[in-house]
Motif scaffolding. Structure first.
Motif, PDB file in Angstrom:
ATOM      1  N   SER A  20      16.825 -25.368  74.886  1.00 27.21           N
ATOM      2  CA  SER A  20      16.590 -24.325  73.887  1.00 27.21           C
ATOM      3  C   SER A  20      16.574 -24.966  72.514  1.00 27.21           C
ATOM      4  O   SER A  20      17.341 -25.884  72.227  1.00 27.21           O
ATOM      5  N   LEU A  21      15.704 -24.487  71.682  1.00 29.75           N
ATOM      6  CA  LEU A  21      15.567 -25.035  70.347  1.00 29.75           C
ATOM      7  C   LEU A  21      16.534 -24.310  69.411  1.00 29.75           C
ATOM      8  O   LEU A  21      16.761 -23.109  69.525  1.00 29.75           O
ATOM      9  N   VAL A  22      17.087 -25.046  68.509  1.00 33.06           N
ATOM     10  CA  VAL A  22      17.981 -24.465  67.519  1.00 33.06           C
ATOM     11  C   VAL A  22      17.130 -23.777  66.478  1.00 33.06           C
ATOM     12  O   VAL A  22      16.190 -24.362  65.952  1.00 33.06           O
ATOM     13  N   THR A  23      17.481 -22.551  66.205  1.00 34.80           N
ATOM     14  CA  THR A  23      16.703 -21.833  65.203  1.00 34.80           C
ATOM     15  C   THR A  23      17.163 -22.263  63.823  1.00 34.80           C
ATOM     16  O   THR A  23      18.349 -22.348  63.546  1.00 34.80           O
ATOM     17  N   VAL A  24      16.236 -22.544  62.999  1.00 37.69           N
ATOM     18  CA  VAL A  24      16.523 -22.979  61.644  1.00 37.69           C
ATOM     19  C   VAL A  24      16.389 -21.765  60.745  1.00 37.69           C
ATOM     20  O   VAL A  24      15.400 -21.036  60.805  1.00 37.69           O
ATOM     21  N   GLU A  29      16.984 -16.562  53.911  1.00 36.48           N
ATOM     22  CA  GLU A  29      18.291 -16.185  54.470  1.00 36.48           C
ATOM     23  C   GLU A  29      19.398 -16.985  53.799  1.00 36.48           C
ATOM     24  O   GLU A  29      20.461 -16.453  53.505  1.00 36.48           O
ATOM     25  N   LYS A  30      19.153 -18.255  53.567  1.00 39.83           N
ATOM     26  CA  LYS A  30      20.139 -19.086  52.887  1.00 39.83           C
ATOM     27  C   LYS A  30      20.363 -18.589  51.469  1.00 39.83           C
ATOM     28  O   LYS A  30      21.488 -18.554  50.972  1.00 39.83           O
ATOM     29  N   SER A  31      19.312 -18.188  50.814  1.00 40.55           N
ATOM     30  CA  SER A  31      19.420 -17.681  49.459  1.00 40.55           C
ATOM     31  C   SER A  31      20.231 -16.394  49.429  1.00 40.55           C
ATOM     32  O   SER A  31      21.057 -16.179  48.536  1.00 40.55           O
ATOM     33  N   ASP A  32      20.009 -15.503  50.417  1.00 40.48           N
ATOM     34  CA  ASP A  32      20.777 -14.257  50.491  1.00 40.48           C
ATOM     35  C   ASP A  32      22.258 -14.545  50.731  1.00 40.48           C
ATOM     36  O   ASP A  32      23.126 -13.917  50.123  1.00 40.48           O
ATOM     37  N   GLN A  33      22.561 -15.494  51.622  1.00 38.57           N
ATOM     38  CA  GLN A  33      23.955 -15.863  51.872  1.00 38.57           C
ATOM     39  C   GLN A  33      24.592 -16.454  50.621  1.00 38.57           C
ATOM     40  O   GLN A  33      25.735 -16.145  50.300  1.00 38.57           O
TER      41      GLN A  33
END
Length: 140
Positions: A20-24, A29-33
């Motif tokens: 399974s591939l890791v979702t990046v 999303e990083k900006s919202d966090q």
């Protein structure tokens, strides 16, 4: 080649299995966090004076007592350092000892040798005590 296949089968790894591939996370999303963390941090910083004032109000006496104790410790350390540095100066320590001996002799002669002088000293000590603590007869 056969050894390589044997080792992969022993480990339970097969080349045909799909991993399974890791979702990046996207940059949005990083900006919202980051914005959420930033907002929480700023909210805590804006409430910090209220929190500190509440803490100081609740623990005011112990904080003041602790401050006085720490201040006294610092004063004594500085005082002992000054006295220690004065002891390193040649002839100064014996001079202070001689002054102390002379003053002690004068004090004994002036206040402790005769009974009338001892009574005078007792009255002076009582007057100082009344000034510091308060006169009990005037309070009643």
């Amino acid at each position: 080649m056969q050894e390589k296949e044997d080792t992969t089968q022993k480990l339970g790894v097969s080349s045909t299995e799909t991993s399974s591939l890791v979702t990046v996370e996207s940059s949005e999303e990083k900006s919202d966090q980051f914005q959420d963390i930033k907002n929480q941090f700023l909210e805590i910083l804006s409430e910090l004076p209220i929190i500190i004032a509440g803490f100081f109000g609740k623990y005011q006496k112990p904080i003041i007592t602790l401050g006085i104790i720490l201040g006294a410790i610092i004063i004594f350390k500085v005082m002992f350092a000054v006295v220690e540095s004065l002891n390193d100066i040649p002839l100064l320590a014996p001079t202070f000892e001689l002054i102390g001996i002379i003053y002690s002799g004068w004090f004994v002669y002036r206040y402790l040798l005769l009974a009338s002088n001892r009574q005078e000293l007792s009255k002076e000590i009582q007057a100082w005590k009344d000034q510091l603590i308060g006169d009990k007869s005037s309070d009643s």
